[in-house]
Design a protein around this motif. Structure first.
Motif, PDB file in Angstrom:
ATOM      1  N   SER A 180       0.848  -1.184   0.000  1.00 10.53           N
ATOM      2  CA  SER A 180       0.000   0.000   0.000  1.00 10.53           C
ATOM      3  C   SER A 180       0.883   1.232   0.000  1.00 10.53           C
ATOM      4  O   SER A 180       2.095   1.135   0.199  1.00 10.53           O
ATOM      5  CB  SER A 180      -0.936  -0.004   1.207  1.00 10.53           C
ATOM      6  OG  SER A 180      -0.192   0.069   2.394  1.00 10.53           O
ATOM      7  N   ASP A 181       0.278   2.393  -0.183  1.00  9.64           N
ATOM      8  CA  ASP A 181       1.079   3.611  -0.258  1.00  9.64           C
ATOM      9  C   ASP A 181       1.036   4.466   1.007  1.00  9.64           C
ATOM     10  O   ASP A 181       1.527   5.586   1.017  1.00  9.64           O
ATOM     11  CB  ASP A 181       0.688   4.437  -1.480  1.00  9.64           C
ATOM     12  CG  ASP A 181      -0.769   4.868  -1.472  1.00  9.64           C
ATOM     13  OD1 ASP A 181      -1.476   4.622  -0.472  1.00  9.64           O
ATOM     14  OD2 ASP A 181      -1.203   5.450  -2.478  1.00  9.64           O
ATOM     15  N   SER A 182       0.453   3.936   2.080  1.00  8.54           N
ATOM     16  CA  SER A 182       0.471   4.655   3.351  1.00  8.54           C
ATOM     17  C   SER A 182       0.256   3.674   4.495  1.00  8.54           C
ATOM     18  O   SER A 182      -0.280   2.577   4.298  1.00  8.54           O
ATOM     19  CB  SER A 182      -0.625   5.727   3.395  1.00  8.54           C
ATOM     20  OG  SER A 182      -1.904   5.131   3.523  1.00  8.54           O
ATOM     21  N   GLN A 183       0.665   4.084   5.680  1.00  7.59           N
ATOM     22  CA  GLN A 183       0.481   3.227   6.846  1.00  7.59           C
ATOM     23  C   GLN A 183      -1.011   3.037   7.154  1.00  7.59           C
ATOM     24  O   GLN A 183      -1.433   1.948   7.526  1.00  7.59           O
ATOM     25  CB  GLN A 183       1.201   3.785   8.065  1.00  7.59           C
ATOM     26  CG  GLN A 183       1.130   2.848   9.266  1.00  7.59           C
ATOM     27  CD  GLN A 183       1.959   3.323  10.438  1.00  7.59           C
ATOM     28  OE1 GLN A 183       2.351   4.484  10.522  1.00  7.59           O
ATOM     29  NE2 GLN A 183       2.231   2.421  11.354  1.00  7.59           N
ATOM     30  N   ALA A 192      -2.305   0.513   4.832  1.00 11.51           N
ATOM     31  CA  ALA A 192      -1.732  -0.781   5.206  1.00 11.51           C
ATOM     32  C   ALA A 192      -2.525  -1.404   6.354  1.00 11.51           C
ATOM     33  O   ALA A 192      -2.807  -2.608   6.359  1.00 11.51           O
ATOM     34  CB  ALA A 192      -0.272  -0.635   5.591  1.00 11.51           C
ATOM     35  N   ILE A 244       2.893  -5.454   9.631  1.00  6.86           N
ATOM     36  CA  ILE A 244       2.963  -4.264   8.792  1.00  6.86           C
ATOM     37  C   ILE A 244       4.373  -3.703   8.918  1.00  6.86           C
ATOM     38  O   ILE A 244       4.873  -3.501  10.029  1.00  6.86           O
ATOM     39  CB  ILE A 244       1.928  -3.203   9.226  1.00  6.86           C
ATOM     40  CG1 ILE A 244       0.515  -3.761   9.069  1.00  6.86           C
ATOM     41  CG2 ILE A 244       2.111  -1.926   8.429  1.00  6.86           C
ATOM     42  CD1 ILE A 244      -0.569  -2.854   9.620  1.00  6.86           C
ATOM     43  N   SER A 245       5.010  -3.477   7.784  1.00  7.39           N
ATOM     44  CA  SER A 245       6.346  -2.897   7.805  1.00  7.39           C
ATOM     45  C   SER A 245       6.520  -1.958   6.621  1.00  7.39           C
ATOM     46  O   SER A 245       5.806  -2.054   5.625  1.00  7.39           O
ATOM     47  CB  SER A 245       7.425  -3.982   7.778  1.00  7.39           C
ATOM     48  OG  SER A 245       7.385  -4.680   6.554  1.00  7.39           O
ATOM     49  N   LYS A 246       7.448  -1.072   6.755  1.00  9.71           N
ATOM     50  CA  LYS A 246       7.754  -0.117   5.695  1.00  9.71           C
ATOM     51  C   LYS A 246       8.627  -0.795   4.650  1.00  9.71           C
ATOM     52  O   LYS A 246       9.535  -1.563   4.989  1.00  9.71           O
ATOM     53  CB  LYS A 246       8.488   1.082   6.289  1.00  9.71           C
ATOM     54  CG  LYS A 246       8.766   2.172   5.300  1.00  9.71           C
ATOM     55  CD  LYS A 246       9.427   3.346   5.999  1.00  9.71           C
ATOM     56  CE  LYS A 246       9.538   4.491   5.128  1.00  9.71           C
ATOM     57  NZ  LYS A 246      10.388   5.025   4.412  1.00  9.71           N
ATOM     58  N   VAL A 247       8.366  -0.510   3.401  1.00 12.34           N
ATOM     59  CA  VAL A 247       9.209  -1.016   2.323  1.00 12.34           C
ATOM     60  C   VAL A 247      10.455  -0.150   2.276  1.00 12.34           C
ATOM     61  O   VAL A 247      10.375   1.075   2.326  1.00 12.34           O
ATOM     62  CB  VAL A 247       8.456  -0.957   0.964  1.00 12.34           C
ATOM     63  CG1 VAL A 247       9.363  -1.379  -0.168  1.00 12.34           C
ATOM     64  CG2 VAL A 247       7.203  -1.826   1.009  1.00 12.34           C
ATOM     65  N   SER A 248      11.596  -0.781   2.187  1.00 13.64           N
ATOM     66  CA  SER A 248      12.853  -0.035   2.159  1.00 13.64           C
ATOM     67  C   SER A 248      12.930   0.832   0.905  1.00 13.64           C
ATOM     68  O   SER A 248      12.588   0.411  -0.186  1.00 13.64           O
ATOM     69  CB  SER A 248      14.039  -1.016   2.165  1.00 13.64           C
ATOM     70  OG  SER A 248      15.241  -0.314   1.964  1.00 13.64           O
ATOM     71  N   ASP A 249      13.422   2.046   1.090  1.00 13.16           N
ATOM     72  CA  ASP A 249      13.623   2.935  -0.045  1.00 13.16           C
ATOM     73  C   ASP A 249      15.090   2.993  -0.468  1.00 13.16           C
ATOM     74  O   ASP A 249      15.484   3.830  -1.266  1.00 13.16           O
ATOM     75  CB  ASP A 249      13.095   4.333   0.263  1.00 13.16           C
ATOM     76  CG  ASP A 249      13.747   4.963   1.486  1.00 13.16           C
ATOM     77  OD1 ASP A 249      14.637   4.328   2.091  1.00 13.16           O
ATOM     78  OD2 ASP A 249      13.366   6.083   1.834  1.00 13.16           O
TER      79      ASP A 249
END
Length: 86
Positions: free
Chosen positions: A46-49, A52, A74-79
């Motif tokens: 998804s594009d936001s927490q 998500a 739920i985790s952030k995708v590494s940039d």
């Protein structure tokens, strides 16, 4: 893609609820999703927490309704892109 027609099509039948989740990911706020590896884990992006959390709740509800114990992470995708992790 070839992977979808061969791998995902076969594996999807082994994961209860997967086809329902996959068919409704977009309407529940996900950008997309798939089977992780050979399963039984599945993932969505998804594009936001906030989205998500909505997607996680939707996916968990499907499994709760099926009586299947499930864990949602739920985790952030590494940039930072591809890199070696020591």
């Amino acid at each position: 893609t070839l992977d979808y027609y061969i791998a995902e099509t076969i594996r999807a039948g082994w994961i209860p609820g997967y086809l329902e989740i996959k068919s409704k990911l977009h309407e529940n706020g996900a950008l997309g999703g798939n089977i992780s590896g050979s399963g039984p884990a599945i993932f969505a992006l998804s594009d936001s927490q906030g989205k998500a959390k909505e997607v996680a709740g939707f996916m968990s509800k499907i499994y709760n309704n099926l009586g299947i114990k499930n864990n949602v992470y739920i985790s952030k995708v590494s940039d930072k892109g591809t890199r070696l992790i020591d």
